[in-house]
Design an enzyme around this catalytic site. Structure first.
Site, PDB file in Angstrom:
ATOM      1  N   HIS A 117       0.849  -1.190   0.000  1.00  0.00           N
ATOM      2  CA  HIS A 117       0.000   0.000   0.000  1.00  0.00           C
ATOM      3  C   HIS A 117       0.884   1.240   0.000  1.00  0.00           C
ATOM      4  O   HIS A 117       1.964   1.250   0.582  1.00  0.00           O
ATOM      5  CB  HIS A 117      -0.983   0.023   1.177  1.00  0.00           C
ATOM      6  CG  HIS A 117      -0.367   0.072   2.541  1.00  0.00           C
ATOM      7  ND1 HIS A 117       0.011   1.248   3.159  1.00  0.00           N
ATOM      8  CD2 HIS A 117      -0.065  -0.905   3.438  1.00  0.00           C
ATOM      9  CE1 HIS A 117       0.509   0.990   4.347  1.00  0.00           C
ATOM     10  NE2 HIS A 117       0.489  -0.315   4.542  1.00  0.00           N
ATOM     11  N   ASP A 144      -0.450   4.405   0.778  1.00  0.00           N
ATOM     12  CA  ASP A 144      -0.877   5.408   1.757  1.00  0.00           C
ATOM     13  C   ASP A 144      -0.117   5.198   3.055  1.00  0.00           C
ATOM     14  O   ASP A 144       0.394   4.106   3.332  1.00  0.00           O
ATOM     15  CB  ASP A 144      -2.386   5.350   1.990  1.00  0.00           C
ATOM     16  CG  ASP A 144      -2.817   4.102   2.751  1.00  0.00           C
ATOM     17  OD1 ASP A 144      -2.506   2.995   2.280  1.00  0.00           O
ATOM     18  OD2 ASP A 144      -3.458   4.229   3.819  1.00  0.00           O
ATOM     19  N   ASP A 174       6.588   1.035   5.897  1.00  0.00           N
ATOM     20  CA  ASP A 174       5.155   0.736   5.930  1.00  0.00           C
ATOM     21  C   ASP A 174       4.388   1.718   5.028  1.00  0.00           C
ATOM     22  O   ASP A 174       3.925   2.731   5.493  1.00  0.00           O
ATOM     23  CB  ASP A 174       4.652   0.846   7.377  1.00  0.00           C
ATOM     24  CG  ASP A 174       3.197   0.484   7.542  1.00  0.00           C
ATOM     25  OD1 ASP A 174       2.673  -0.267   6.707  1.00  0.00           O
ATOM     26  OD2 ASP A 174       2.588   0.967   8.508  1.00  0.00           O
ATOM     27  N   GLU A 231      -5.158   1.726   3.123  1.00  0.00           N
ATOM     28  CA  GLU A 231      -5.030   0.658   4.125  1.00  0.00           C
ATOM     29  C   GLU A 231      -4.959   1.220   5.531  1.00  0.00           C
ATOM     30  O   GLU A 231      -5.560   0.665   6.476  1.00  0.00           O
ATOM     31  CB  GLU A 231      -3.778  -0.175   3.821  1.00  0.00           C
ATOM     32  CG  GLU A 231      -3.667  -1.461   4.631  1.00  0.00           C
ATOM     33  CD  GLU A 231      -3.006  -1.290   5.988  1.00  0.00           C
ATOM     34  OE1 GLU A 231      -3.157  -2.169   6.850  1.00  0.00           O
ATOM     35  OE2 GLU A 231      -2.336  -0.252   6.182  1.00  0.00           O
ATOM     36  N   GLU A 232      -4.230   2.306   5.720  1.00  0.00           N
ATOM     37  CA  GLU A 232      -4.034   2.856   7.068  1.00  0.00           C
ATOM     38  C   GLU A 232      -5.323   3.426   7.654  1.00  0.00           C
ATOM     39  O   GLU A 232      -5.440   3.572   8.872  1.00  0.00           O
ATOM     40  CB  GLU A 232      -2.948   3.935   7.056  1.00  0.00           C
ATOM     41  CG  GLU A 232      -1.565   3.458   6.618  1.00  0.00           C
ATOM     42  CD  GLU A 232      -0.897   2.533   7.625  1.00  0.00           C
ATOM     43  OE1 GLU A 232      -1.540   2.133   8.610  1.00  0.00           O
ATOM     44  OE2 GLU A 232       0.277   2.188   7.411  1.00  0.00           O
ATOM     45  N   HIS A 286       4.414   3.809  12.154  1.00  0.00           N
ATOM     46  CA  HIS A 286       3.343   4.596  12.783  1.00  0.00           C
ATOM     47  C   HIS A 286       3.885   5.592  13.808  1.00  0.00           C
ATOM     48  O   HIS A 286       3.107   6.391  14.346  1.00  0.00           O
ATOM     49  CB  HIS A 286       2.268   3.722  13.447  1.00  0.00           C
ATOM     50  CG  HIS A 286       1.479   2.903  12.481  1.00  0.00           C
ATOM     51  ND1 HIS A 286       0.230   2.388  12.775  1.00  0.00           N
ATOM     52  CD2 HIS A 286       1.743   2.492  11.222  1.00  0.00           C
ATOM     53  CE1 HIS A 286      -0.223   1.698  11.747  1.00  0.00           C
ATOM     54  NE2 HIS A 286       0.693   1.747  10.786  1.00  0.00           N
TER      55      HIS A 286
END
Length: 454
Positions: free
Chosen positions: A90, A92, A123, A156-157, A423
């Protein structure tokens, strides 16, 4: 890694990989237009699509999904009769949080201490670069032996389910014999790991209202019901004294029977301050891979700076609940909602809104594809055997794909080992992990094709 064409080829491609990841990280592709302009996600999607076209992918398309995001799709045909492998990543990313806390700008890939720092570097923009490296190495060494579908998600996030709904409406699009989800990570850098389970999640917003408007705390405080105090009491009901999650009716005593996570290593990875204890009971692996976990991820309340002496009339919070394999996210959502409605103090008016959900996932690690992956990891990580671990995070698409394609084998690998700090501020990727996992994926695709040809 020497003496094998694929490792040598990927080593030679690493400068190009860094340049490409620099370009991709530069897009502020947070899939929330309230945080960053939608054009940033659109730019990242176009970049991914152009990269696929440059690698001779066919049918490259930007798919408009129901949640307003775009996923990028492409197909690379392989030899006649070859199996089809779907590669997922992903583009995003999570918001960078406090940009002032970043040592280098979050959207500028920066090399420091042997790692590449930037939001999305691990990520999961790095995951897409991993796929590209693997395919390029195979093309340089005789060709890609399987048909390849690539899907790169754009939300996705956010957990808003755009790609899941799109896949359900177009069930043939992502059909494959096996699926590689490039969005997890090794248990520790240098230890080759497949992720065998994922916790699901549900995300709720709860609002409490107690007054028609804020009141002077000197004139009314002590008798007027304070919505913020009510919210604090309500949120406290979600945890026992030891910090364990306590949602009425939700089972929270499962045990993890696989690879364990030593407490000292966890404290180091999580950067727990000296003297501060961990929460919950059982092993660390029990707590983060096998049991539900509630987190208050945001509260709307007055800032300390500029606060007035007022009794608050309303308060709002956003709550994330991670749901372990063996439990159902729909049922967990119902239980959490019922808990919030039942535990609000003083008759406060309660409203609950669901803003995201994904089911937990459990892989079949006894399948033939995992044998091919183990053989690949043995070459990419000399002297190491493939390990299997859980992951506390969620990838909602996994269950959608498992439901649509029950015969497909699903494998989860990626770049998000603990040092990556996904994150969090100062997210980074290890270029050595990127190199070794790209080798792993290339060798896996070759091994898998050979196993199907027998």
């Amino acid at each position: 890694m020497t003496g094998h064409p694929i490792p040598e080829t990927i080593a030679s491609l690493m400068p190009r990989a860094k340049a490409e990841l620099t370009e991709l990280v530069a897009f502020q592709s947070v899939a929330d237009p309230a945080v960053y302009p939608k054009s940033e996600c659109e730019g990242a999607a176009e970049w991914v699509a152009a990269a696929l076209r440059a690698e001779d992918f066919q049918d490259v398309a930007l798919l408009d999904t129901p949640d307003g995001s775009q996923s990028v799709y492409g197909f690379l045909p392989g030899p006649e009769g070859a199996p089809t492998v779907l590669l997922y990543a992903h583009y995003d990313v999570q918001p960078p949080l406090d940009e002032d806390a970043w040592i280098s700008p979050p959207f500028e890939l920066t090399e420091r201490d042997g790692r590449w720092f930037g939001r999305g570097s691990a990520d999961c923009k790095g995951g897409f670069i991993m796929h590209l490296l693997a395919l390029r190495a195979l093309k340089a060494d005789g060709g890609v032996p399987v048909s390849v579908k690539v899907i790169v998600e754009g939300s996705e996030e956010q957990g808003t389910g755009g790609l899941e709904r799109y896949a359900e409406a177009h069930p043939g699009l992502l059909a494959a014999d096996t699926i590689v989800i490039g969005d997890t990570g090794n248990f520790r850098a240098g230890l080759p790991t497949v992720t065998s389970t994922l916790r699901g999640m549900t995300m709720l917003r709860v609002q409490l209202d107690t007054l028609e408007g804020n009141l002077h705390s000197g004139q009314f405080g002590g008798a007027a019901p304070d919505a913020l105090a009510a919210m604090i009491q309500l949120l406290a009901s979600l945890r026992a004294e030891d910090g364990s999650t306590t949602v009425d009716g939700l089972t929270a005593d499962e045990e993890w029977d696989g690879l364990q996570y030593p407490e000292a290593e966890f404290r180091k990875d999580a950067k727990v301050l000296d003297g501060v204890g961990l929460i919950g009971t059982g092993t660390v692996a029990d707590r983060i891979w096998a049991r539900p976990a509630v987190t208050v991820i945001g509260i709307d309340c007055p800032a300390v700076v500029g606060a007035t002496p007022s009794v608050q009339a309303s308060a709002r919070a956003q709550i994330s609940l991670r749901v372990p394999p063996g439990q159902n996210a729909d049922e967990a959502t119902k239980l959490l909602t019922a808990h919030l409605l039942a535990h609000a103090p003083w008759g406060a008016k309660v409203s609950v809104e669901q803003v995201g959900q994904g089911q937990p996932f459990r892989a079949d690690i006894a399948s033939p594809a995992y044998t091919a992956m183990a053989d690949a990891m043995r070459v990419a990580y000399p002297g190491q055997e493939m390990q299997s671990s859980g992951m506390g995070g969620s990838i909602p698409l996994c269950n959608t794909l498992a439901g649509l394609y029950p015969e497909a084998e699903i494998l989860l690998i990626g770049l998000s080992e603990p040092e990556a700090q996904i994150h969090a501020v100062n997210e980074s990727v290890s270029p050595e992990e990127l190199e070794r996992l790209s080798v792993t994926e290339a060798l896996f695709l070759r091994n898998y094709a050979a196993s199907k040809a027998v």
